[in-house]
Structures are given as C-alpha cells and as structure tokens.
Design a protein around this motif. Structure first.
Motif, PDB file in Angstrom:
ATOM      1  N   TYR A 165      55.098  32.669  49.286  1.00 49.44           N
ATOM      2  CA  TYR A 165      53.829  33.454  49.808  1.00 49.44           C
ATOM      3  C   TYR A 165      53.265  33.432  48.536  1.00 49.44           C
ATOM      4  O   TYR A 165      53.542  33.936  47.273  1.00 49.44           O
ATOM      5  CB  TYR A 165      53.956  34.521  50.411  1.00 49.44           C
ATOM      6  CG  TYR A 165      54.518  34.423  51.815  1.00 49.44           C
ATOM      7  CD1 TYR A 165      53.891  34.978  52.946  1.00 49.44           C
ATOM      8  CD2 TYR A 165      55.303  33.263  52.307  1.00 49.44           C
ATOM      9  CE1 TYR A 165      53.860  34.705  54.256  1.00 49.44           C
ATOM     10  CE2 TYR A 165      55.817  33.245  53.428  1.00 49.44           C
ATOM     11  CZ  TYR A 165      55.160  34.131  54.524  1.00 49.44           C
ATOM     12  OH  TYR A 165      55.617  33.760  55.953  1.00 49.44           O
ATOM     13  N   VAL A 166      51.628  33.662  48.535  1.00 44.57           N
ATOM     14  CA  VAL A 166      50.891  34.024  47.458  1.00 44.57           C
ATOM     15  C   VAL A 166      49.898  35.056  47.916  1.00 44.57           C
ATOM     16  O   VAL A 166      49.691  35.189  49.244  1.00 44.57           O
ATOM     17  CB  VAL A 166      50.109  32.815  46.856  1.00 44.57           C
ATOM     18  CG1 VAL A 166      51.050  31.719  45.952  1.00 44.57           C
ATOM     19  CG2 VAL A 166      49.334  32.041  48.015  1.00 44.57           C
ATOM     20  N   VAL A 167      48.965  35.676  47.071  1.00 43.72           N
ATOM     21  CA  VAL A 167      48.022  36.490  47.320  1.00 43.72           C
ATOM     22  C   VAL A 167      46.867  35.968  46.995  1.00 43.72           C
ATOM     23  O   VAL A 167      46.649  35.274  45.904  1.00 43.72           O
ATOM     24  CB  VAL A 167      48.288  37.771  46.765  1.00 43.72           C
ATOM     25  CG1 VAL A 167      48.399  38.102  45.115  1.00 43.72           C
ATOM     26  CG2 VAL A 167      47.068  38.749  47.360  1.00 43.72           C
ATOM     27  N   ALA A 168      45.639  35.960  47.952  1.00 37.53           N
ATOM     28  CA  ALA A 168      44.432  35.287  47.822  1.00 37.53           C
ATOM     29  C   ALA A 168      43.482  36.471  47.476  1.00 37.53           C
ATOM     30  O   ALA A 168      43.453  37.419  48.316  1.00 37.53           O
ATOM     31  CB  ALA A 168      43.994  34.543  48.799  1.00 37.53           C
ATOM     32  N   VAL A 169      42.746  36.463  46.304  1.00 38.58           N
ATOM     33  CA  VAL A 169      41.886  37.579  46.023  1.00 38.58           C
ATOM     34  C   VAL A 169      40.568  37.049  45.835  1.00 38.58           C
ATOM     35  O   VAL A 169      40.456  35.865  45.295  1.00 38.58           O
ATOM     36  CB  VAL A 169      42.295  38.445  44.845  1.00 38.58           C
ATOM     37  CG1 VAL A 169      43.644  38.975  44.980  1.00 38.58           C
ATOM     38  CG2 VAL A 169      42.236  37.505  43.820  1.00 38.58           C
ATOM     39  N   PRO A 170      39.450  37.798  45.891  1.00 36.56           N
ATOM     40  CA  PRO A 170      38.189  37.240  45.389  1.00 36.56           C
ATOM     41  C   PRO A 170      38.134  36.838  43.971  1.00 36.56           C
ATOM     42  O   PRO A 170      38.784  37.569  43.217  1.00 36.56           O
ATOM     43  CB  PRO A 170      37.159  38.446  45.497  1.00 36.56           C
ATOM     44  CG  PRO A 170      37.706  39.353  46.592  1.00 36.56           C
ATOM     45  CD  PRO A 170      39.327  39.053  46.264  1.00 36.56           C
ATOM     46  N   ALA A 171      37.399  36.062  43.353  1.00 33.94           N
ATOM     47  CA  ALA A 171      37.630  35.397  42.096  1.00 33.94           C
ATOM     48  C   ALA A 171      37.054  36.564  41.107  1.00 33.94           C
ATOM     49  O   ALA A 171      37.456  36.327  39.833  1.00 33.94           O
ATOM     50  CB  ALA A 171      36.554  34.205  42.091  1.00 33.94           C
ATOM     51  N   ASP A 172      36.148  37.334  41.615  1.00 28.65           N
ATOM     52  CA  ASP A 172      35.531  38.425  40.384  1.00 28.65           C
ATOM     53  C   ASP A 172      36.865  39.744  40.723  1.00 28.65           C
ATOM     54  O   ASP A 172      36.340  40.753  40.183  1.00 28.65           O
ATOM     55  CB  ASP A 172      34.474  38.740  40.722  1.00 28.65           C
ATOM     56  CG  ASP A 172      34.047  39.268  42.269  1.00 28.65           C
ATOM     57  OD1 ASP A 172      34.887  39.238  42.876  1.00 28.65           O
ATOM     58  OD2 ASP A 172      32.947  39.703  42.452  1.00 28.65           O
ATOM     59  N   HIS A 173      37.845  39.605  41.380  1.00 26.96           N
ATOM     60  CA  HIS A 173      38.587  40.636  41.525  1.00 26.96           C
ATOM     61  C   HIS A 173      39.496  41.208  40.219  1.00 26.96           C
ATOM     62  O   HIS A 173      39.475  40.025  39.511  1.00 26.96           O
ATOM     63  CB  HIS A 173      39.701  40.454  42.802  1.00 26.96           C
ATOM     64  CG  HIS A 173      40.583  41.569  43.265  1.00 26.96           C
ATOM     65  ND1 HIS A 173      41.557  42.218  42.593  1.00 26.96           N
ATOM     66  CD2 HIS A 173      40.495  42.410  44.263  1.00 26.96           C
ATOM     67  CE1 HIS A 173      41.930  43.227  43.258  1.00 26.96           C
ATOM     68  NE2 HIS A 173      41.193  43.341  44.298  1.00 26.96           N
ATOM     69  N   GLU A 174      39.826  42.454  40.122  1.00 27.66           N
ATOM     70  CA  GLU A 174      40.485  42.781  38.821  1.00 27.66           C
ATOM     71  C   GLU A 174      41.718  42.082  38.560  1.00 27.66           C
ATOM     72  O   GLU A 174      42.332  41.924  37.628  1.00 27.66           O
ATOM     73  CB  GLU A 174      40.665  44.487  38.699  1.00 27.66           C
ATOM     74  CG  GLU A 174      41.359  44.732  40.047  1.00 27.66           C
ATOM     75  CD  GLU A 174      41.200  46.368  39.985  1.00 27.66           C
ATOM     76  OE1 GLU A 174      41.231  46.985  38.886  1.00 27.66           O
ATOM     77  OE2 GLU A 174      41.718  47.009  40.869  1.00 27.66           O
ATOM     78  N   LEU A 175      42.448  41.678  39.620  1.00 29.14           N
ATOM     79  CA  LEU A 175      43.632  40.914  39.478  1.00 29.14           C
ATOM     80  C   LEU A 175      43.584  39.500  39.253  1.00 29.14           C
ATOM     81  O   LEU A 175      44.631  38.905  39.472  1.00 29.14           O
ATOM     82  CB  LEU A 175      44.731  41.177  40.718  1.00 29.14           C
ATOM     83  CG  LEU A 175      45.010  42.952  41.043  1.00 29.14           C
ATOM     84  CD1 LEU A 175      45.580  42.727  42.258  1.00 29.14           C
ATOM     85  CD2 LEU A 175      45.578  43.236  39.885  1.00 29.14           C
ATOM     86  N   ALA A 176      42.150  38.900  39.463  1.00 28.69           N
ATOM     87  CA  ALA A 176      42.263  37.340  39.419  1.00 28.69           C
ATOM     88  C   ALA A 176      42.799  36.543  38.601  1.00 28.69           C
ATOM     89  O   ALA A 176      43.194  35.481  38.713  1.00 28.69           O
ATOM     90  CB  ALA A 176      40.836  37.204  39.804  1.00 28.69           C
ATOM     91  N   THR A 177      42.817  37.239  37.315  1.00 30.29           N
ATOM     92  CA  THR A 177      43.345  36.434  36.182  1.00 30.29           C
ATOM     93  C   THR A 177      44.815  36.871  35.986  1.00 30.29           C
ATOM     94  O   THR A 177      45.234  36.156  35.120  1.00 30.29           O
ATOM     95  CB  THR A 177      42.385  36.907  34.609  1.00 30.29           C
ATOM     96  OG1 THR A 177      42.740  38.204  34.683  1.00 30.29           O
ATOM     97  CG2 THR A 177      41.187  36.620  34.812  1.00 30.29           C
ATOM     98  N   ARG A 178      45.316  37.566  36.596  1.00 28.93           N
ATOM     99  CA  ARG A 178      46.954  37.750  36.297  1.00 28.93           C
ATOM    100  C   ARG A 178      47.610  36.368  36.690  1.00 28.93           C
ATOM    101  O   ARG A 178      47.358  35.791  37.558  1.00 28.93           O
ATOM    102  CB  ARG A 178      47.151  38.567  37.361  1.00 28.93           C
ATOM    103  CG  ARG A 178      46.715  40.233  36.905  1.00 28.93           C
ATOM    104  CD  ARG A 178      47.617  40.803  35.876  1.00 28.93           C
ATOM    105  NE  ARG A 178      48.928  40.994  36.165  1.00 28.93           N
ATOM    106  CZ  ARG A 178      49.385  42.139  37.045  1.00 28.93           C
ATOM    107  NH1 ARG A 178      48.427  43.046  37.167  1.00 28.93           N
ATOM    108  NH2 ARG A 178      50.452  42.407  37.308  1.00 28.93           N
ATOM    109  N   LYS A 179      48.828  36.313  36.089  1.00 27.70           N
ATOM    110  CA  LYS A 179      49.764  35.239  36.529  1.00 27.70           C
ATOM    111  C   LYS A 179      50.532  35.606  37.702  1.00 27.70           C
ATOM    112  O   LYS A 179      50.943  34.406  38.177  1.00 27.70           O
ATOM    113  CB  LYS A 179      50.512  34.876  34.969  1.00 27.70           C
ATOM    114  CG  LYS A 179      49.774  34.243  33.812  1.00 27.70           C
ATOM    115  CD  LYS A 179      50.721  33.805  32.807  1.00 27.70           C
ATOM    116  CE  LYS A 179      49.837  33.281  31.637  1.00 27.70           C
ATOM    117  NZ  LYS A 179      50.638  32.941  30.564  1.00 27.70           N
TER     118      LYS A 179
END
Length: 300
Positions: A165-179
C-alpha cells in the motif's frame, strides 16, 4: 417473480452504491434500474436499500439476501453460457475470475496472449472479489492477507505478486517530497475512504493500522480508488491504497511509499487440479506470472 435483470440491477447498485453507476455498468438507463429496484421491493415486500449520503447502501435485510442473489445470477450465467455453447457448438472456453484492479492491469494482455496462443479459445472474464469457489471460474485471481495461506489440497495455487500500500497526497502537500512516511505520521490528516465492505483489502489496511497504534477515521468516503484519487487531486485529503490499484494517476497527486509496518496484500492465481483444459490453464497462469513479474519491477 424477480427477473434476472432485476437481480443484476440489485447486485450492481449494491456494489457501486449508485443507481447511475449501476446503470452505466449494465448499459441501462438510471430510470430502468430504479424501476427494477422498486419492483423487487414490491414483489418481496422488503426494503432492500437505504440512503447513505448521496448514494444507496443495502439494509440489513438486503445484505442478508445477497448470497442467494449471487447464487441465482451465477446459475443463470452458467445456464446462458451452456445454451450458447450448444448453439455455437463451442466447447473451448476458459473462464477467469479477477478483482477489479487486476482486470484493469492484466486482463487485456492475458486475453491477447490466449487469443494468439489458442485462437479457437473463447475467454469469459468474471469480476469476482470473493474467495475461491470451485464452481465460479477455471482460474481465479484472489487477494490474501498472507503470502503463504493454506489452500485446500485440490486447489493449484500460484503466487503472483506482493502489492504494498502507498499513500496518495496532493502534489503540494507538505509530505509530497518525502521518500516514505509511517502510518503514525499521517494519522492526523483527513483520510478519504476508497473501499467498501469488509473484504481483504480493508482488513489488511486496518490490521496494519492497529499494529502501528493508529486509529482510522475517514472524513470522506468514495468507495473506489479512482474517485478517491481524484478527490486527493482536489486537495480534499489523503488516501491509502494498494500500488496496483493506481491505473492512471490524476494530475496533482503524489504517491509516497509507507514505512513498516506497511500494509501489503498478496495476489495468487488459483485453479482446480485435474481440469480438462489443464494445459491451457497452465499457459494462462504462466502468462499471469510474467505480467505480475513485470508489474513487480514497475512497482520497485
């Protein structure tokens, strides 16, 4: 007396939660589907559905009938198929049961392979999210919660894929750049549900959350991966789903792997030992393994 098309409308609305979606699936008008439901409830003298937000969900009474409805529809399908076989003198037929995301990713390629390998073979695809049943399909692709479940000895099983499983977030979300992120790190955000019922996908997710000490609270409910991902693209929250469930990623959505204990679902192909078309089944499962192997490389 309930007709097959009325029962098909009942099952489709139960699966989609929407008269409009059921109508599109069945190739009918929404008014025709609504009429079928009305006739069923009048004929049975029971209330089968109740409003749930903007959609419909089964009442307890409706849920209690679904097993029998499935049995009637399966029997009707087998009867219709037998009539077609007798009319067309066709005996070369392979039925394949699959869950929806496997259908989107693998079924077109598998049927293409079988078309070239066995040009006289007719393939019947059956959308089936349930457990193995010997009378359903010649091959059934299923989801399990463990990699090595115990299957009955009369079943031939072939492991296909680990699907994290993965988590989908908005591209501008604060977590979006996390590995990667942990379940605990995303607990406080607004979650969007993308599943329905108590099938293995939901069980796998909830068990992982329980192991991580995370309480699941859904702010919005979508009940399909596609709808949930588009809601994420609008900034309405985040959603967790199996990687295989992402067919086309909407613009404005970022996908982040989950850190341990990440939910993982396991995909297997099952068939009945001693089937008269065993050689065809063996070739089909070999092709499925190759498709799953390619998918595993893409997911890595």
């Amino acid at each position: 007396m309930s007709t097959v098309i009325q029962l098909q409308s009942l099952k489709s609305v139960a699966a989609t939660g929407s008269v409009r979606s059921a109508a599109q699936h069945l190739g009918l008008s929404p008014s025709a589907v609504s009429h079928h439901l009305k006739l069923l409830e009048q004929d049975m003298g029971l209330t089968l559905f109740q409003r749930h937000g903007r959609g419909l969900c089964l009442t307890e009474t409706g849920s209690a009938l679904m097993g029998e409805v499935d049995g009637v529809l399966e029997s009707s399908s087998r009867l219709q198929q037998r009539v077609m076989d007798l009319k067309d003198s066709r005996v070369d037929r392979l039925s394949i049961g699959y869950f929806s995301t496997a259908g989107n990713r693998w079924m077109p390629e598998l049927v293409l392979f079988l078309e070239h390998r066995f040009p006289h073979m007719a393939v019947q695809l059956n959308l089936d999210e349930g457990a193995w049943h010997e009378d359903r399909s010649d091959i059934q692709i299923i989801i399990t919660e463990t990699k090595d479940p115990a299957f009955p000895p009369e079943i031939n099983s072939s492991f296909l894929l680990e699907d994290p499983y993965v988590v989908a977030v908005p591209a501008d979300h604060e977590l979006a750049t996390r590995k990667e992120v942990s379940l605990a790190e995303i607990e406080s955000y607004s979650w969007i549900d993308n599943d329905k019922g108590e099938g293995p996908c939901r069980t796998i997710l909830f068990d992982a959350c329980a192991r991580a000490g995370v309480q699941v609270h859904f702010k919005h409910e979508a009940h399909t991966f596609v709808a949930a991902l588009h809601m994420v693209s609008r900034g309405l929250g985040i959603t967790l789903l199996p990687r295989l469930g992402i067919d086309q990623l909407p613009e404005g959505v970022a996908i982040i792997p989950l850190a341990a204990p990440e939910p993982i679902r396991y995909v297997h192909a099952l068939s009945d030992l001693g089937h008269p078309q065993q050689s065809v089944i063996n070739d089909a499962i070999t092709a499925l393994r190759e498709l799953a192997s390619d998918e595993a490389v893409a997911l890595a």
